[in-house]
Design a protein around this motif. Sequence first.
Motif, short mmCIF file in Angstrom:
data_model
loop_
_atom_site.label_atom_id
_atom_site.label_comp_id
_atom_site.label_asym_id
_atom_site.label_seq_id
_atom_site.Cartn_x
_atom_site.Cartn_y
_atom_site.Cartn_z
N LEU A 101 0.86 -1.51 0.45
CA LEU A 101 0.15 0.01 0.09
C LEU A 101 0.82 1.25 -0.11
O LEU A 101 0.11 2.35 -0.34
CB LEU A 101 -0.62 0.25 1.22
N HIS A 102 2.11 1.00 0.57
CA HIS A 102 2.64 2.25 -0.10
C HIS A 102 3.20 2.71 -1.21
O HIS A 102 4.81 3.30 -1.76
CB HIS A 102 3.88 2.52 1.18
N VAL A 103 2.93 1.62 -2.18
CA VAL A 103 3.52 1.97 -3.32
C VAL A 103 2.41 2.38 -4.62
O VAL A 103 2.19 1.68 -4.90
CB VAL A 103 4.39 0.18 -3.93
N PRO A 104 2.16 3.53 -4.48
CA PRO A 104 1.29 4.28 -5.09
C PRO A 104 1.39 4.37 -6.56
O PRO A 104 0.21 4.44 -7.72
CB PRO A 104 1.71 5.61 -4.46
N THR A 105 2.13 3.85 -6.55
CA THR A 105 2.57 4.05 -8.16
C THR A 105 2.45 2.11 -8.92
O THR A 105 1.93 2.17 -9.86
CB THR A 105 4.20 4.02 -8.82
N ASP A 106 2.05 1.32 -8.35
CA ASP A 106 1.52 -0.09 -8.54
C ASP A 106 -0.03 -0.08 -9.06
O ASP A 106 -0.89 0.46 -8.59
CB ASP A 106 1.21 -0.70 -7.00
N ALA A 107 -0.14 -0.25 -10.02
CA ALA A 107 -1.23 -0.68 -10.46
C ALA A 107 -2.60 -0.85 -10.34
O ALA A 107 -3.80 -0.20 -10.11
CB ALA A 107 -0.97 -1.08 -12.45
N GLY A 108 -2.30 -2.09 -9.65
CA GLY A 108 -3.50 -2.62 -8.83
C GLY A 108 -3.49 -1.62 -7.44
O GLY A 108 -4.78 -1.03 -7.96
N VAL A 109 -2.83 -0.92 -6.91
CA VAL A 109 -2.56 0.37 -6.06
C VAL A 109 -3.74 1.23 -6.80
O VAL A 109 -4.78 1.92 -5.99
CB VAL A 109 -1.65 0.31 -5.23
N ARG A 110 -3.50 1.94 -7.47
CA ARG A 110 -3.94 2.99 -7.94
C ARG A 110 -5.21 2.64 -8.17
O ARG A 110 -6.51 3.89 -7.97
CB ARG A 110 -3.03 2.93 -10.02
N LEU A 111 -5.68 1.64 -9.14
CA LEU A 111 -6.62 1.53 -9.35
C LEU A 111 -8.08 1.50 -8.12
O LEU A 111 -8.92 2.16 -8.21
CB LEU A 111 -7.29 -0.04 -9.94
N ALA A 112 -7.46 1.31 -7.27
CA ALA A 112 -8.54 0.95 -5.49
C ALA A 112 -8.45 2.00 -5.38
O ALA A 112 -9.33 2.59 -5.08
CB ALA A 112 -7.67 0.04 -4.83
N GLU A 113 -6.88 2.47 -5.12
CA GLU A 113 -7.44 4.69 -4.99
C GLU A 113 -7.87 5.30 -5.91
O GLU A 113 -8.37 5.95 -5.22
CB GLU A 113 -5.86 5.02 -4.95
N ASP A 114 -7.93 5.10 -6.97
CA ASP A 114 -9.30 5.98 -7.91
C ASP A 114 -10.23 6.02 -7.62
O ASP A 114 -11.37 6.33 -7.55
CB ASP A 114 -8.65 5.23 -9.07
N TRP A 115 -10.69 4.51 -7.53
CA TRP A 115 -12.26 3.92 -7.14
C TRP A 115 -11.82 5.17 -5.25
O TRP A 115 -13.62 5.35 -5.78
CB TRP A 115 -11.78 2.54 -6.80
N ARG A 116 -11.60 4.53 -4.45
CA ARG A 116 -11.84 5.15 -3.17
C ARG A 116 -11.59 6.79 -3.21
O ARG A 116 -12.84 7.42 -2.68
CB ARG A 116 -10.14 5.36 -1.99
N LYS A 117 -11.28 7.22 -4.25
CA LYS A 117 -10.87 8.80 -4.10
C LYS A 117 -12.58 8.91 -5.24
O LYS A 117 -13.06 10.05 -5.23
CB LYS A 117 -10.06 9.36 -5.35
N ALA A 118 -12.91 8.43 -6.08
CA ALA A 118 -14.34 8.52 -6.73
C ALA A 118 -15.45 8.63 -5.45
O ALA A 118 -15.86 9.36 -6.21
CB ALA A 118 -14.51 7.41 -8.04
N VAL A 119 -15.33 7.53 -4.80
CA VAL A 119 -16.54 7.36 -3.62
C VAL A 119 -16.24 8.59 -3.11
O VAL A 119 -17.44 8.89 -2.75
CB VAL A 119 -16.29 5.95 -3.40
N ALA A 120 -15.19 8.59 -2.35
CA ALA A 120 -14.91 9.87 -1.77
C ALA A 120 -15.58 11.53 -2.44
O ALA A 120 -16.04 12.26 -1.74
CB ALA A 120 -13.23 10.05 -1.26
N ARG A 121 -15.72 11.25 -3.16
CA ARG A 121 -15.94 12.47 -4.16
C ARG A 121 -17.54 12.11 -4.34
O ARG A 121 -19.14 12.92 -3.56
CB ARG A 121 -15.35 12.35 -5.34
N ASP A 122 -18.43 10.98 -4.61
CA ASP A 122 -18.87 10.60 -4.62
C ASP A 122 -20.53 11.45 -3.14
O ASP A 122 -21.11 11.70 -2.49
CB ASP A 122 -20.21 9.45 -5.08
N ILE A 123 -19.21 11.05 -2.18
CA ILE A 123 -19.89 11.01 -0.74
C ILE A 123 -20.21 12.83 -0.35
O ILE A 123 -20.88 13.05 0.09
CB ILE A 123 -18.86 10.48 0.38
N HIS A 124 -18.90 13.19 -0.72
CA HIS A 124 -18.32 14.48 -1.05
C HIS A 124 -19.64 15.83 -1.56
O HIS A 124 -20.33 16.52 -0.92
CB HIS A 124 -17.50 15.40 -1.33
#
Lengths: 494, 433
Positions: free
Chosen positions: A102-125
């Motif tokens: 999880l400390h490798v933000p450039t990993d493709a899988g981590v990136r994808l999950a982070e992007d989803w998290r970000k999109a959901v955080a935006r939807d919540i906001h």
Amino acid sequence: MRSVSFGPGFESWRDQARKLMAQGVPPEEVDWTDAAQGESLFQPPEEASIPTGTPAEEQSWRVPSAFVNLARMAWAHVDPRRPAVLYRLLWRLTRGGEPYLLHVPTDAGVRLAEDWRKAVARDIHKMHSFVRFRLVGTDGESGREQFVAWFEPPSRCVRLAVPFFVKRFAGMDWSILTPDECAHWDGETLHFTPGLPKDQVPGEDNLDALWRTYYRSIFNPARLKVAAMRNEMPLKYWKNLPEARLIPELIAESQPRMETMLETPGREAAPVPRNAYIHQLLKRHDEVFAETIPASSDLAALSLEELHKAAACCRACPLWEQATRTVNGEGPENARVMVVGEQPGDQEDLCGKPFTGPAGQVLRNAMVMAGLEPSDVYLTNAMKHFKWIPGAGRRRKHATPAKEEVRQCRPWVLAELARVRPAVLVLLGNTAAASLLGREVKVTQERGLVQAPELAERVILTYHPSHLLRLPEGPAQERAMAEFMADLTLASEA
Amino acid sequence: MDIDRKLQILADAAKYDASCASSGAARKDSQGSRGVGSTGGAGICHSFTPDGRCVSLLKVLLTNVCLYDCHYCINRRSSNVTRARFTVEEVVQLTLDFYKRNYIEGLFLSSGIIRNADYTMELVIEVARRLREEHWFRGYIHLKTIPEASQELIERAGRYADRISINIELPTEAGLAKLAPEKNLVKTQEAMGKIRLRIEEAKESGGRTVPAAARPARRPPFATGQSTQMLVGADDSDDAAVLGRADQLYRSYQLKRVYYSGFSPIPEPSSLLPLKPPPLLREHRLYQADWLLRFYGFQVEELVPASAPRLPLEIDPKLAWALGNRAVFPVDVNKAPRELLCRVPGLGIRNVLRILEARRHCRLHVADLKRLRLNLNKCLPFVMTADHTPRARLLDGDALRQRFLPLKQLEMNFHATPVPTADDTLAVRSGEF
């Protein structure tokens, strides 16, 4: 290939993932099937069987809480890949031997999950932003107002978003209805019911018209930036926002409104009204903003109070521009002892009184110990403005005044001296000494009594207290402190 | 006058205040109370108007009647706008009604000056007091303070408000003397200084780091921050003057924010104001520069050196700095310290942190930067990765700057806007503009 079915909630995926982990099923052997979407390509979905792994083995897979938080948020996204991607991440974090993943933000899988998290955080906001409550009644017994809102979130974020509304609107009853799931609050508990079609929702609120009036008026037609608006308030939300229907006409009107403004002839300044307060404000501008060094002869006629007022307007050197204000001396006009320091520091500059900062504390304590009551002493500085340079972070760092600046400020402190006429004058540090003695002085060489009968009967030269603060703890500091005390005692005994 | 008309006038009168922040307040909420409201964490923008600005707070004036004659302000006494005045109760009710419908985060209340500073300030404070004490309102309250008001009133305002602010209005004393004769730079700074001391005092007595027993006697709570606004383009101050003043304010008074408000045409203009508003882009560049000062370790002189006191409009200030300091580049993303990474065009703080984190575990390649969604066009000429080094000559040539200019270059000299002549004035007024 193992086919595994999951339901809409995060818990259903979590439970399945736990079982698969315990059985040691690697991610490439799992085919995830949405229970609501139907059958898998491979074989009928199986209710994941009883774990075969031993409990000891299960315990050895510690899942970082950061992953659970990430997965819970990302799960609310609509992307169908998320069960597989999240399971692969979980596998790599634990059995895969990549605990730092999880400390490798450039990993493709981590990136994808982070992007989803970000999109959901935006939807919540956005849900927090754009839910609009309508008043539907008042509870007869409790007197609590009842509100209902209709909202269409782009992801399954209702449960993640509602705790905010509980905190904010605890004092009213409300329901937030969505096509997915509805949330209800009655002042004590929050509960959920299945989603509803839109036609169940009450119409406009009485206040909506007033809200539109506000929206229309707060818009500035002279600075149209439609793209910026649409970026922050995407079109998909407009249908449930009472104010959005105004947008087309506001945009259309803006150009003609702007032109009218530019065509309006400029209006002259209005005469000053008969108001004592305003006259007093304007009078300040008549006071001379002295841009030249004041002549000592001009200052001789002023009382101490007038002197302080005049000094507040001094613009002789450029130091005033960076400082808050002039910091004048303070103390009784007939003081027997006058102490002159270098210049106000950060604290003095803010509160307008000399010696209130850390060095001031050292001085005041030492004075008391030497038998001088600080309130009986006239305290002032050779320089009236705080000179500083940018320090670390957002601090202001003290800077030593230039010779020229000391010369320009000199008439003020000399005028204070002429008003107070103390028997004893204590000069703290090189700047004060240079200013009043009119020559370059090194305190380390001339400490103690100095001959300057034109200034006062007894003139004492000593360290500036900030010098004592700067010395590292040890014998040198102790010696300097003792010398400082001895000099102050000279002042109190005289 | 009905409430709808009053709201129309008094919201219109308040819209030139750019501040909308509702963040940075102490954490509080309505749980266990009969009231509504919560603050803490990031603020929420509840709507956006077509000027791209957010609607977060109910931003109104208590009255737009004003004794002052500030020439950039639509509410100055020489303006011919329709005047109105809310009662205290009307603002209280409006705030609660709007808040309960989730239109707003709270109230931003300001006022024209009537009678004198203290009288006006008392009315403003009374609104906040009623909201807090009679309606248990725990939403955000931002009160505009008048520097001439007494210390005791500023103290009371701070007790009810989450944020208090005083507008500096213009960066120089000379500008104020000309355009806002009743206002006074020193007086404003003195008030800001006192507010800073009070905020710090409240923080110390309430801080969680200090054990309860060791804390000094608790003073009443106070606002957690102050901010200010500076008008850009109404006087002839250049960007060096504006940013220099902003930096001084940040350092001296620990402001949370300085808002830059590009002067925009107002109905009822004053004859003392420039005919043409500054380009909106100037305001944007100032905000970018402000961020560089606060979070990226830049100094004012680096962004607007004495030789070029205006920020370039066609490229952002960080890129402009990088183009002027090419010897610093290329920066190796696998080795460079944080401070240096912060200076790479196209690299924001968040991505700098991600890079620092990622490179502890692997060497970074261009593909990694791509996954971070960096603007590669912008940053690749300035960085080295495991598989990329910018062409040696790229950093020397003038072509690099050309690369970043907007595609369609208008033939416009951004740096020396021509002074309008009398003929221009006529042309504008007659509609040929």
